[in-house]
Design a protein around this motif. Structure first.
Motif, short mmCIF file in Angstrom:
data_model
loop_
_atom_site.label_atom_id
_atom_site.label_comp_id
_atom_site.label_asym_id
_atom_site.label_seq_id
_atom_site.Cartn_x
_atom_site.Cartn_y
_atom_site.Cartn_z
N LYS A 6 36.00 50.81 42.55
CA LYS A 6 35.25 50.12 41.48
C LYS A 6 36.23 49.57 40.43
O LYS A 6 36.05 48.44 39.96
N LEU A 7 37.25 50.34 40.08
CA LEU A 7 38.27 49.84 39.13
C LEU A 7 38.99 48.63 39.71
O LEU A 7 39.29 47.68 38.98
N ALA A 8 39.29 48.67 41.01
CA ALA A 8 39.97 47.54 41.65
C ALA A 8 39.08 46.29 41.62
O ALA A 8 39.57 45.18 41.38
N GLU A 9 37.78 46.47 41.86
CA GLU A 9 36.85 45.34 41.80
C GLU A 9 36.80 44.75 40.38
O GLU A 9 36.79 43.53 40.21
N GLN A 10 36.77 45.62 39.39
CA GLN A 10 36.74 45.15 38.00
C GLN A 10 38.02 44.38 37.67
O GLN A 10 37.98 43.35 37.00
N PHE A 11 39.17 44.89 38.14
CA PHE A 11 40.44 44.21 37.92
C PHE A 11 40.42 42.83 38.58
O PHE A 11 40.83 41.83 37.97
N TYR A 12 39.94 42.75 39.82
CA TYR A 12 39.87 41.47 40.52
C TYR A 12 39.00 40.49 39.74
O TYR A 12 39.38 39.33 39.52
N ASP A 13 37.82 40.94 39.32
CA ASP A 13 36.91 40.07 38.57
C ASP A 13 37.57 39.55 37.29
O ASP A 13 37.40 38.39 36.93
N LYS A 14 38.30 40.42 36.62
CA LYS A 14 38.94 40.05 35.35
C LYS A 14 40.12 39.10 35.55
O LYS A 14 40.35 38.21 34.73
N THR A 15 40.86 39.25 36.64
CA THR A 15 42.08 38.47 36.83
C THR A 15 41.91 37.27 37.74
O THR A 15 42.86 36.53 37.95
N HIS A 16 40.73 37.08 38.30
CA HIS A 16 40.49 35.94 39.19
C HIS A 16 39.29 35.14 38.68
O HIS A 16 38.26 35.04 39.35
N GLN A 17 39.42 34.57 37.51
CA GLN A 17 38.34 33.81 36.89
C GLN A 17 38.26 32.37 37.40
O GLN A 17 37.21 31.75 37.34
N ASN A 18 39.36 31.84 37.90
CA ASN A 18 39.40 30.46 38.35
C ASN A 18 38.58 30.30 39.64
O ASN A 18 38.81 31.01 40.62
N LYS A 19 37.62 29.37 39.65
CA LYS A 19 36.73 29.19 40.80
C LYS A 19 37.49 28.76 42.05
O LYS A 19 37.16 29.17 43.16
N THR A 20 38.52 27.93 41.88
CA THR A 20 39.31 27.50 43.04
C THR A 20 40.04 28.69 43.64
O THR A 20 40.07 28.84 44.88
N ASN A 21 40.60 29.55 42.81
CA ASN A 21 41.29 30.74 43.28
C ASN A 21 40.34 31.63 44.08
O ASN A 21 40.68 32.10 45.17
N ARG A 22 39.16 31.85 43.57
CA ARG A 22 38.17 32.69 44.28
C ARG A 22 37.78 32.06 45.61
O ARG A 22 37.64 32.74 46.61
N MET A 23 37.59 30.72 45.61
CA MET A 23 37.22 30.05 46.85
C MET A 23 38.33 30.18 47.90
O MET A 23 38.07 30.45 49.07
N LEU A 24 39.58 30.01 47.46
CA LEU A 24 40.69 30.16 48.38
C LEU A 24 40.75 31.57 48.96
O LEU A 24 41.04 31.75 50.15
N HIS A 25 40.47 32.58 48.15
CA HIS A 25 40.43 33.95 48.65
C HIS A 25 39.29 34.14 49.66
O HIS A 25 39.46 34.77 50.69
N MET A 26 38.12 33.60 49.33
CA MET A 26 36.97 33.77 50.21
C MET A 26 37.18 33.10 51.56
O MET A 26 36.70 33.58 52.58
N VAL A 27 37.92 32.00 51.59
CA VAL A 27 38.18 31.30 52.85
C VAL A 27 39.45 31.85 53.51
O VAL A 27 39.45 32.13 54.71
N GLY A 28 40.50 32.01 52.74
CA GLY A 28 41.80 32.36 53.31
C GLY A 28 41.92 33.77 53.84
O GLY A 28 42.49 33.98 54.91
N ILE A 29 41.38 34.74 53.12
CA ILE A 29 41.54 36.13 53.55
C ILE A 29 40.86 36.38 54.90
O ILE A 29 41.48 36.98 55.79
N PRO A 30 39.63 35.91 55.12
CA PRO A 30 39.06 36.10 56.46
C PRO A 30 39.87 35.41 57.57
O PRO A 30 40.01 35.94 58.67
N PHE A 31 40.44 34.23 57.27
CA PHE A 31 41.30 33.57 58.26
C PHE A 31 42.52 34.41 58.58
O PHE A 31 42.91 34.54 59.74
N ILE A 32 43.13 34.99 57.57
CA ILE A 32 44.33 35.81 57.78
C ILE A 32 43.97 37.05 58.58
O ILE A 32 44.64 37.38 59.56
N VAL A 33 42.92 37.73 58.19
CA VAL A 33 42.51 38.95 58.89
C VAL A 33 42.09 38.61 60.33
O VAL A 33 42.44 39.31 61.27
N GLY A 34 41.36 37.53 60.49
CA GLY A 34 40.91 37.13 61.82
C GLY A 34 42.04 36.67 62.72
O GLY A 34 41.94 36.74 63.94
N GLY A 35 43.12 36.19 62.09
CA GLY A 35 44.27 35.70 62.87
C GLY A 35 44.94 36.81 63.58
O GLY A 35 45.56 36.68 64.61
#
Length: 85
Positions: A56-85
């Protein structure tokens, strides 16, 4: 932006996964997470909570430090690609 060793291992692991080097990538990523977690625990010796509380603390940290919508979108797209790769 300066990366610490834990971040460098994690990024290296993600790049290795993306390149198809599964074992190497998972190893580097796990090592990076371990280094980052040890650093966090050292900086917060008062924390004695459960894994769920730490998550829960890690989620709060992520929310606080990733406010930029482009950054969040890149994470939502990129991380599944990396894991799936």
């Amino acid at each position: 932006m300066k990366l610490n060793s834990g971040s460098m291992f994690a990024v290296g692991g993600m790049l290795a996964l993306f390149a198809g080097r599964r074992a190497m990538g998972l190893g580097l990523f796990a090592q990076g997470l371990s280094v980052l977690e040890r650093g966090w625990r050292k900086a917060h010796p008062e924390f004695t909570g459960t894994f769920g509380e730490r998550w829960k603390l890690a989620e709060q940290f992520y929310d606080k430090t990733h406010q930029n919508k482009t950054n969040r979108m890149l994470h939502m797209v990129g991380i599944p690609f990396i894991v799936g790769g």
